[in-house]
Design a protein around this motif. Structure first.
Motif, PDB file in Angstrom:
ATOM      1  N   ILE A 182       5.894  15.652 -15.567  1.00  0.00           N
ATOM      2  CA  ILE A 182       4.538  15.574 -15.019  1.00  0.00           C
ATOM      3  C   ILE A 182       4.319  16.709 -14.024  1.00  0.00           C
ATOM      4  CG2 ILE A 182       2.986  14.201 -13.582  1.00  0.00           C
ATOM      5  CD1 ILE A 182       3.234  13.156 -16.411  1.00  0.00           C
ATOM      6  N   ALA A 183       5.303  16.973 -13.177  1.00  0.00           N
ATOM      7  CA  ALA A 183       5.189  18.048 -12.187  1.00  0.00           C
ATOM      8  C   ALA A 183       5.004  19.396 -12.860  1.00  0.00           C
ATOM      9  CB  ALA A 183       6.422  18.064 -11.287  1.00  0.00           C
ATOM     10  N   ASN A 184       5.753  19.630 -13.933  1.00  0.00           N
ATOM     11  CA  ASN A 184       5.657  20.893 -14.665  1.00  0.00           C
ATOM     12  C   ASN A 184       4.280  21.039 -15.316  1.00  0.00           C
ATOM     13  OD1 ASN A 184       6.220  23.273 -15.964  1.00  0.00           O
ATOM     14  ND2 ASN A 184       7.518  22.367 -17.528  1.00  0.00           N
ATOM     15  N   GLN A 185       3.794  19.973 -15.936  1.00  0.00           N
ATOM     16  CA  GLN A 185       2.482  20.015 -16.583  1.00  0.00           C
ATOM     17  C   GLN A 185       1.374  20.241 -15.561  1.00  0.00           C
ATOM     18  OE1 GLN A 185       2.612  16.208 -18.556  1.00  0.00           O
ATOM     19  NE2 GLN A 185       3.357  17.070 -20.474  1.00  0.00           N
ATOM     20  N   PHE A 186       1.477  19.557 -14.435  1.00  0.00           N
ATOM     21  CA  PHE A 186       0.453  19.689 -13.404  1.00  0.00           C
ATOM     22  C   PHE A 186       0.429  21.104 -12.842  1.00  0.00           C
ATOM     23  CE2 PHE A 186      -1.173  18.982  -9.017  1.00  0.00           C
ATOM     24  CZ  PHE A 186      -2.434  18.521  -9.365  1.00  0.00           C
ATOM     25  N   ALA A 187       1.609  21.670 -12.574  1.00  0.00           N
ATOM     26  CA  ALA A 187       1.686  23.032 -12.063  1.00  0.00           C
ATOM     27  C   ALA A 187       1.112  24.033 -13.062  1.00  0.00           C
ATOM     28  CB  ALA A 187       3.137  23.385 -11.728  1.00  0.00           C
ATOM     29  N   SER A 188       1.337  23.781 -14.346  1.00  0.00           N
ATOM     30  CA  SER A 188       0.817  24.674 -15.384  1.00  0.00           C
ATOM     31  C   SER A 188      -0.696  24.736 -15.347  1.00  0.00           C
ATOM     32  CB  SER A 188       1.290  24.205 -16.767  1.00  0.00           C
ATOM     33  OG  SER A 188       2.688  24.295 -16.882  1.00  0.00           O
ATOM     34  N   LEU A 189      -1.344  23.607 -15.025  1.00  0.00           N
ATOM     35  CA  LEU A 189      -2.798  23.556 -14.992  1.00  0.00           C
ATOM     36  C   LEU A 189      -3.384  24.187 -13.734  1.00  0.00           C
ATOM     37  CD1 LEU A 189      -3.484  19.969 -16.388  1.00  0.00           C
ATOM     38  CD2 LEU A 189      -3.395  22.140 -17.600  1.00  0.00           C
ATOM     39  N   LEU A 190      -2.542  24.488 -12.755  1.00  0.00           N
ATOM     40  CA  LEU A 190      -3.013  25.083 -11.509  1.00  0.00           C
ATOM     41  C   LEU A 190      -2.987  26.609 -11.578  1.00  0.00           C
ATOM     42  CD1 LEU A 190      -1.300  22.737  -8.892  1.00  0.00           C
ATOM     43  CD2 LEU A 190      -3.663  22.703  -9.694  1.00  0.00           C
ATOM     44  N   GLY A 191      -3.220  27.157 -12.767  1.00  0.00           N
ATOM     45  CA  GLY A 191      -3.284  28.603 -12.902  1.00  0.00           C
ATOM     46  C   GLY A 191      -1.998  29.255 -13.359  1.00  0.00           C
ATOM     47  N   VAL A 192      -0.871  28.508 -13.335  1.00  0.00           N
ATOM     48  CA  VAL A 192       0.402  29.080 -13.770  1.00  0.00           C
ATOM     49  C   VAL A 192       0.352  29.411 -15.256  1.00  0.00           C
ATOM     50  CG1 VAL A 192       2.878  28.649 -14.044  1.00  0.00           C
ATOM     51  CG2 VAL A 192       1.691  27.895 -11.976  1.00  0.00           C
ATOM     52  N   ALA A 193      -0.266  28.535 -16.037  1.00  0.00           N
ATOM     53  CA  ALA A 193      -0.313  28.746 -17.492  1.00  0.00           C
ATOM     54  C   ALA A 193      -1.684  28.428 -18.049  1.00  0.00           C
ATOM     55  CB  ALA A 193       0.751  27.896 -18.182  1.00  0.00           C
ATOM     56  N   PHE A 194      -2.706  28.524 -17.211  1.00  0.00           N
ATOM     57  CA  PHE A 194      -4.037  28.174 -17.691  1.00  0.00           C
ATOM     58  C   PHE A 194      -5.059  29.217 -17.260  1.00  0.00           C
ATOM     59  CE2 PHE A 194      -7.938  25.969 -18.401  1.00  0.00           C
ATOM     60  CZ  PHE A 194      -7.665  25.241 -19.550  1.00  0.00           C
ATOM     61  N   PRO A 195      -5.964  29.609 -18.183  1.00  0.00           N
ATOM     62  CA  PRO A 195      -6.919  30.682 -17.884  1.00  0.00           C
ATOM     63  C   PRO A 195      -8.151  30.227 -17.115  1.00  0.00           C
ATOM     64  CG  PRO A 195      -7.226  29.948 -20.135  1.00  0.00           C
ATOM     65  CD  PRO A 195      -6.042  29.189 -19.596  1.00  0.00           C
ATOM     66  N   LEU A 196      -7.937  29.829 -15.872  1.00  0.00           N
ATOM     67  CA  LEU A 196      -9.045  29.452 -15.014  1.00  0.00           C
ATOM     68  C   LEU A 196      -8.701  29.887 -13.596  1.00  0.00           C
ATOM     69  CD1 LEU A 196     -11.789  28.068 -15.316  1.00  0.00           C
ATOM     70  CD2 LEU A 196     -10.714  25.912 -14.690  1.00  0.00           C
ATOM     71  N   LEU A 197      -9.588  30.641 -12.984  1.00  0.00           N
ATOM     72  CA  LEU A 197      -9.354  31.200 -11.656  1.00  0.00           C
ATOM     73  C   LEU A 197      -9.288  30.101 -10.605  1.00  0.00           C
ATOM     74  CD1 LEU A 197      -9.196  33.744  -9.837  1.00  0.00           C
ATOM     75  CD2 LEU A 197     -11.699  33.694  -9.728  1.00  0.00           C
ATOM     76  N   LEU A 198      -8.149  29.984  -9.931  1.00  0.00           N
ATOM     77  CA  LEU A 198      -7.976  28.993  -8.874  1.00  0.00           C
ATOM     78  C   LEU A 198      -8.273  29.650  -7.538  1.00  0.00           C
ATOM     79  CD1 LEU A 198      -7.075  26.129  -7.999  1.00  0.00           C
ATOM     80  CD2 LEU A 198      -4.755  27.052  -7.789  1.00  0.00           C
ATOM     81  N   GLN A 199      -9.374  29.236  -6.911  1.00  0.00           N
ATOM     82  CA  GLN A 199      -9.742  29.801  -5.605  1.00  0.00           C
ATOM     83  C   GLN A 199      -8.876  29.223  -4.491  1.00  0.00           C
ATOM     84  OE1 GLN A 199     -11.552  32.295  -5.347  1.00  0.00           O
ATOM     85  NE2 GLN A 199     -13.481  32.198  -6.451  1.00  0.00           N
ATOM     86  N   GLY A 200      -8.492  27.974  -4.628  1.00  0.00           N
ATOM     87  CA  GLY A 200      -7.659  27.364  -3.598  1.00  0.00           C
ATOM     88  C   GLY A 200      -7.317  25.930  -3.954  1.00  0.00           C
ATOM     89  N   LEU A 201      -6.167  25.468  -3.466  1.00  0.00           N
ATOM     90  CA  LEU A 201      -5.732  24.085  -3.635  1.00  0.00           C
ATOM     91  C   LEU A 201      -5.511  23.517  -2.238  1.00  0.00           C
ATOM     92  CD1 LEU A 201      -4.657  21.701  -5.361  1.00  0.00           C
ATOM     93  CD2 LEU A 201      -2.405  22.758  -5.242  1.00  0.00           C
ATOM     94  N   HIS A 202      -6.242  22.442  -1.926  1.00  0.00           N
ATOM     95  CA  HIS A 202      -6.217  21.881  -0.575  1.00  0.00           C
ATOM     96  C   HIS A 202      -5.712  20.439  -0.620  1.00  0.00           C
ATOM     97  CE1 HIS A 202      -8.481  25.369   0.912  1.00  0.00           C
ATOM     98  NE2 HIS A 202      -9.094  25.299  -0.254  1.00  0.00           N
ATOM     99  N   ILE A 203      -4.666  20.171   0.139  1.00  0.00           N
ATOM    100  CA  ILE A 203      -4.037  18.854   0.138  1.00  0.00           C
ATOM    101  C   ILE A 203      -4.298  18.182   1.478  1.00  0.00           C
ATOM    102  CG2 ILE A 203      -1.855  17.604  -0.080  1.00  0.00           C
ATOM    103  CD1 ILE A 203      -0.868  19.944  -1.819  1.00  0.00           C
ATOM    104  N   ILE A 204      -4.905  16.987   1.418  1.00  0.00           N
ATOM    105  CA  ILE A 204      -5.235  16.256   2.640  1.00  0.00           C
ATOM    106  C   ILE A 204      -4.658  14.850   2.580  1.00  0.00           C
ATOM    107  CG2 ILE A 204      -7.335  17.592   3.011  1.00  0.00           C
ATOM    108  CD1 ILE A 204      -8.935  15.267   1.921  1.00  0.00           C
ATOM    109  N   ASN A 205      -4.540  14.238   3.773  1.00  0.00           N
ATOM    110  CA  ASN A 205      -4.026  12.863   3.907  1.00  0.00           C
ATOM    111  C   ASN A 205      -2.625  12.707   3.313  1.00  0.00           C
ATOM    112  OD1 ASN A 205      -6.390  11.811   5.164  1.00  0.00           O
ATOM    113  ND2 ASN A 205      -7.404  11.723   3.170  1.00  0.00           N
TER     114      ASN A 205
END
Length: 288
Positions: A182-205
């Motif tokens: 799951i961690a690998n798949q999720f990371a892939s969708l955060l721009g590692v292996a996906f063609p979508l520009l990630l402006q930022g990832l913000h983690i709260i709480n």
């Protein structure tokens, strides 16, 4: 027609609005005078290296990869290789009813309209994940579908996306379902292996539970990716990156349009056209 419906219709459009030319130069280093040359160079690399066999090689498709790699053909090629590798290793994520993922319900939502500074703001509330009725695989499936549909839209290829992950309510019961796959798949969708520009990832709480699983995710995210990840202990910190006018009230903002995943998918299904249906089917989704 209400604004919100116009926004939903725009999400199935492939029209390239001239007003986004400036944002494309700023975000993607796109130059209309050299764009065709970059497309041809990427097409040449695909043919000569033979490291992957993409399902499409038309100009519009190759632009997805060039735009999120600042029009550097070599980097866009590497992204295409990783994307095709992800698809070949995870066919089960596409083997589902595309518009039946509404059962994910309140985990995902997004704010509209999109803005030049953050693009599409998507909010993921892991604490609202109902593990008894929604397997972890469906969370990834839904995130993947959101990405695939956004990547079809030239506006979002240029503006990109900003992701807010709210860990409020995350407990031990959720942790049992998170693993390396799951961690690998999720990371892939955060721009590692996906063609979508990630402006930022913000983690709260976040809390100590998240700190215990953070190393599991770290191994799949390159160093350059960590430059876009921000941890916030309060809303004031979040507002330094995302202006309150673009955030819903629960995060100290005053954005009027917060759309649940369920509502978004139902509207996209309503306005989908033949091109989108065929593109989703080519990916492996079942679409009525």
């Amino acid at each position: 027609m209400p604004f919100i419906d116009i926004a939903f219709q725009a999400d199935v459009s492939r029209y390239e609005d001239a007003e986004f030319e400036e944002f494309s130069r700023r975000n993607c280093d796109e130059n209309l005078d050299t764009r065709d040359t970059a497309i041809e160079e990427l097409r040449r690399l695909l043919k000569e290296k033979g490291e992957c066999r993409p399902r499409r090689t038309d100009d519009a498709y190759l632009l997805r990869f060039l735009r999120c790699r600042r029009f550097i053909p070599a980097l866009a090629h590497r992204l295409m290789v990783r994307y095709e590798d992800f698809r070949s290793k995870n066919p089960e994520l596409y083997d589902c009813d595309a518009f039946g993922l509404q059962r994910v319900k309140d985990v995902f939502s997004c704010t509209l309209p999109d803005n030049p500074d953050n693009g599409r703001i998507t909010i993921m509330r892991l604490g609202k994940w109902d593990m008894d009725n929604t397997p972890a695989e469906d969370l990834i499936r839904c995130a993947l579908l959101l990405d695939e549909i956004c990547a079809m839209q030239p506006r979002l290829q240029i503006l990109g996306v900003t992701i807010v992950i709210d860990l409020k309510g995350l407990g031990l019961k959720h942790m049992r379902y998170l693993n390396l796959k799951i961690a690998n798949q999720f990371a892939s969708l955060l721009g590692v292996a996906f063609p979508l520009l990630l402006q930022g990832l913000h983690i709260i709480n976040y809390n100590w539970l998240f700190n215990s699983i953070l190393p599991m995710f770290k191994q799949f995210i390159p160093q350059a990716g960590w430059e876009r990840i921000h941890f916030h202990s309060n809303l004031e910190s979040l507002h330094k990156h995302i202006h309150p006018q673009y955030l819903p009230a629960e995060y100290g903002g005053h954005c009027k349009y917060l759309v649940t995943c369920k509502e978004w998918l139902s509207k996209i299904e309503k306005y989908k056209d033949d091109f989108m249906v065929q593109d989703l089917r080519d990916l492996g989704y079942r679409v009525k």
